[in-house]
Each structure stands twice: as C-alpha cells, then as structure tokens.
Design a protein around this motif. Structure first.
Motif, PDB file in Angstrom:
ATOM      1  N   LYS A 154       0.819  -1.165  -0.036  1.00  0.00           N
ATOM      2  CA  LYS A 154      -0.006   0.116  -0.074  1.00  0.00           C
ATOM      3  C   LYS A 154       0.930   1.235   0.114  1.00  0.00           C
ATOM      4  CE  LYS A 154      -3.865   0.137   0.708  1.00  0.00           C
ATOM      5  NZ  LYS A 154      -4.963   0.248  -0.283  1.00  0.00           N
ATOM      6  N   VAL A 194      -1.655   0.692   9.263  1.00  0.00           N
ATOM      7  CA  VAL A 194      -1.905   0.996   7.739  1.00  0.00           C
ATOM      8  C   VAL A 194      -2.048   2.519   7.720  1.00  0.00           C
ATOM      9  CG1 VAL A 194      -2.713   0.470   5.521  1.00  0.00           C
ATOM     10  CG2 VAL A 194      -2.393  -1.328   7.273  1.00  0.00           C
ATOM     11  N   PRO A 197      -5.174   3.443   4.450  1.00  0.00           N
ATOM     12  CA  PRO A 197      -5.875   2.040   3.879  1.00  0.00           C
ATOM     13  C   PRO A 197      -6.626   1.853   2.604  1.00  0.00           C
ATOM     14  CG  PRO A 197      -7.034   3.127   6.082  1.00  0.00           C
ATOM     15  CD  PRO A 197      -5.573   3.857   5.772  1.00  0.00           C
ATOM     16  N   TRP A 202      -1.319   1.322  -4.991  1.00  0.00           N
ATOM     17  CA  TRP A 202      -0.951  -0.045  -4.534  1.00  0.00           C
ATOM     18  C   TRP A 202      -0.718  -1.039  -5.490  1.00  0.00           C
ATOM     19  CZ3 TRP A 202      -5.063  -4.088  -4.544  1.00  0.00           C
ATOM     20  CH2 TRP A 202      -6.189  -3.763  -5.155  1.00  0.00           C
ATOM     21  N   GLU A 221     -10.112  -1.439  -2.216  1.00  0.00           N
ATOM     22  CA  GLU A 221      -9.032  -1.301  -1.286  1.00  0.00           C
ATOM     23  C   GLU A 221      -9.304  -1.779  -0.058  1.00  0.00           C
ATOM     24  OE1 GLU A 221      -9.894   1.499  -3.188  1.00  0.00           O
ATOM     25  OE2 GLU A 221      -8.225   1.176  -4.844  1.00  0.00           O
ATOM     26  N   LEU A 225      -7.272  -5.266   1.204  1.00  0.00           N
ATOM     27  CA  LEU A 225      -6.417  -5.379   2.164  1.00  0.00           C
ATOM     28  C   LEU A 225      -6.769  -6.295   3.560  1.00  0.00           C
ATOM     29  CD1 LEU A 225      -3.982  -3.873   3.978  1.00  0.00           C
ATOM     30  CD2 LEU A 225      -5.786  -2.123   4.723  1.00  0.00           C
ATOM     31  N   GLN A 239       3.979  -1.381   3.254  1.00  0.00           N
ATOM     32  CA  GLN A 239       3.480   0.071   3.027  1.00  0.00           C
ATOM     33  C   GLN A 239       4.716   0.834   2.630  1.00  0.00           C
ATOM     34  OE1 GLN A 239       1.327   2.040   6.086  1.00  0.00           O
ATOM     35  NE2 GLN A 239       2.749   1.705   7.504  1.00  0.00           N
TER      36      GLN A 239
END
Ligand SMILES: O=c1ccn([C@@H]2O[C@H](COP(=O)(O)OP(=O)(O)O[C@H]3O[C@H](CO)[C@@H](O)[C@H](O)[C@H]3O)[C@@H](O)[C@H]2O)c(=O)[nH]1
Ligand SMILES: O=C(O)[C@H](O)COP(=O)(O)O
Length: 326
Positions: A154, A194, A197, A202, A221, A225, A239
C-alpha cells in the motif's frame, strides 16, 4: 497500538527513496518477473495523459514496467483517446470479455484489468493525480521485489486538500479519516499501522489478486487489504511512504456513496463465517437517501453498487480473455 500492529509498522514500512531504478531492474531480472501498471479512469481527460506519459517515460522506457494499461470506466469525455495518444493500451471496461455483464465502478475496472494484463505484479495508480511522481510506482514495487513474502504493498502520503481559492492543506482523505480508519481501529486493530488503507496507489502479486473477491465500487481497497491479512497474515503486506499526493476532490454527497460502499464491504467481512441470513448486505445495490434543497422534492435516492466479483481464478474466461484494446 496493538503490539503486532506496531511491530509490523516498524518492520514493513519503507520510503520510496529506499529503492533505486537500477536495483529494481536487477531484482526484476533475477526473479524473471513481469510488471503491469493499471490506471482506472472515469472522465479524467484533464490528468490521464500526464499520468500515462510520466510513467511511460520514466519506467516503460528503461524496462521496469512491461505493460501500461488504462481501463476506461464508462467515460463520456476524451479520457480513452488521450490515454491512448499518451502511450497506454486502453481497454473499455465493459468490452473486456469475462462472461459476466459489466457493472459500474472502480473495483470493476480493476477486476477486469486482470483479464487483459499479464504481469506477475500489477500496480494500480489513479488517473486524477495532480501532485505525484514516477517514484509512486518504484516505491510500490520495491518491497515486493526485495521480499518474496510480501504480496500486497500500500502507498501512503500526506493527503493534500485543495480549496476553492487554490490553497492546499493536509486535510484530505475525508472518507479515510471519518470511515475507514475508525472501522479499522474498532474491528481490525491489527491493521491500525496502515497509514492510508484506502490508497488508490497499491500493488499486488497476480497470484494473490486472482484469488480475492473484488467489490465493484470503492470498497475494493478495503476488501483487498482485509482479505489479504485474513488469509495470509500481516507479513504479506508492506507499505511505502510516497511523500505527498494531490488529486481532484469529490463533493460530500458523492463521498457519501463511497462511504456506503466501504461500510457495505466492511459489514460483509465482519459477518464472515456467519450464516448468510445474518449477513447485512447480500444484494448487488442499495439505496442511499440524501437531502438537498436544490433538488426537486428535497430528497434523492442514490443507487450504490455493492456487488462483489468472484476471484478471477474462478471465472472461466480468466486469464487473458480475448479482448482487443479499444
Ligand atoms: O467508476 C469509477 C470511479 C472511479 N474510477 C477511477 O478510479 C480512480 C479513483 O477514483 P476517485 O473518484 O478519484 O476516488 P477518490 O475520491 O480519490 O477515492 C480514494 O478512495 C477510494 C476508496 O477507497 C479509492 O478507491 C481511490 O483510489 C482513492 O483515491 C480515478 O482514477 C477514477 O477515474 C473508475 O475507474 N471508475
Ligand atoms: O480517500 C478518501 O478519504 C476520499 O478519497 C476523500 O479524499 P479527499 O477528502 O481528499 O477528497
């Protein structure tokens, strides 16, 4: 923050500047991987050509990105023509052959992209970006090219909010701050590290993407996730700090539709494992009633798409459906 979330944050957070193009090219070659970049776009004629051409010049030319694809999501403006002129392969989402009738939405565009791309890694980036750079893509690819256990990366950044007078403040990401983050802290505290998010930037290994359901709308998304962590644990996610991001803003009523899509996605996952009778949203659409004095009758009903596509791998037309670029 939960200890596991804190440990993950400390060990799986990268900076885009941690990765150089020569390193990524070398790792890609060593691992014999191919890479696709997918840009979903609905009515983005103001920005799509710049997004395509910057990625093309910086990353297709040197051989890091093998495919640069725009999925035109029912645009009524010149998005498709401008994206093609700038060097992307352009597919009309509805014309991609999957055997399933096309539905509107960003998630639908991303899901359909799996049928016309071939990369072992697929990176997604929005078409409406105003503040960004090609390091968004190298940053997203870096953790996966370095660590074979990572399958989803991400992006995160400061979310700039542009006001009508042209000023910027770091107050962007309203649905993130008012819906997604509270949901995560309440119900998925393991994901509280995160930073963004809902980031539209991504990347995922195809081997993971094709096994996940994709909500057709803006829940995509949140779903990818939470589903990745549910199935493969936090170690499958990393990330990367991409700096700053500016984009065009939706009005608060349109963000209400987005928020409803995310809440529907989350509700389904909160009910995971319970019998279908207790699942809050089993249908493909829901209504959202909004009030606006400028509308005749004062209220209007918004149709909110909340269907989810099955994992691509379970669909007969997958992979590489016979769809020619538009
Ligand atoms: O039906 C649609 C709607 C949007 N888009 C494209 O998807 C991207 C993101 O859409 P946008 O309306 O700009 O979303 P944001 O308001 O920026 O929403 C943020 O939050 C969403 C919810 O998680 C994410 O999907 C977005 O990527 C993220 O930028 C853009 O390129 C759009 O053109 C489509 O392709 N089809
Ligand atoms: O991701 C979000 O929270 C939504 O896209 C809204 O973003 P904005 O408040 O910056 O428009």
């Amino acid at each position: 923050m939960e200890l596991a979330a804190r440990r993950w944050f400390d060990s799986h957070t990268y900076l885009a500047t941690d990765f150089t193009l020569p390193e990524l090219l070398e790792r890609k070659r060593e691992q014999n991987l191919s890479i696709s970049v997918v840009i979903p776009a609905r009515n983005e004629e103001a920005t799509v050509a710049e997004v395509v051409s910057r990625i093309s010049d910086a990353l297709v030319e040197p051989g890091l990105v093998d495919e640069l694809v725009v999925i035109d999501s029912d645009s009524t403006d010149a998005t498709a023509a401008l994206a093609a002129k700038a060097g992307a392969q352009v597919y009309a989402a509805g014309a991609i052959e999957t055997g399933l009738k096309s539905l509107p939405g960003k998630g639908e565009a991303l899901w359909r992209s799996l049928f016309v791309t071939r990369g072992d890694i697929v990176a997604f980036i929005d078409a409406d970006l105003t503040e960004w750079g090609a390091h968004f893509i190298t940053g997203l690819l870096g953790p996966m090219l370095r660590d074979r256990k990572v399958s989803l990366v991400k992006g995160f950044y400061d979310r700039l909010f542009s006001s009508a007078d042209g000023g910027h403040s770091p107050q962007g990401g309203r649905v993130t701050e008012l819906v997604a983050r509270p949901l995560i802290n309440l119900h998925w505290p393991i994901l509280s590290g995160v930073v963004q998010p809902l980031a539209g930037e991504w990347a995922m290994r195809r081997s993971l993407a094709e096994t996940l359901p994709f909500p057709v709308g803006y829940g995509v998304e949140f779903a990818t996730l939470t589903d990745t962590v549910w199935r493969h644990g936090l170690g499958a996610v990393a990330q990367v700090d991409l700096g700053q991001r500016g984009h065009s803003h939706q009005n608060v009523h349109d963000l209400g539709v987005m928020a409803t899509e995310i809440l529907a996605t989350a509700t389904r996952r909160l009910n995971r494992g319970r019998p279908p009778a207790s699942v809050g949203y089993t249908h493909a659409w829901t209504d959202l009633y909004q009030y606006d004095r400028s509308v005749e009758g004062f209220w209007r009903a918004r149709d909110v798409p909340i269907a989810e596509r099955p994992p691509a791998i379970t669909v007969q037309a997958y992979p590489f459906a016979d769809s020619a670029p538009a």
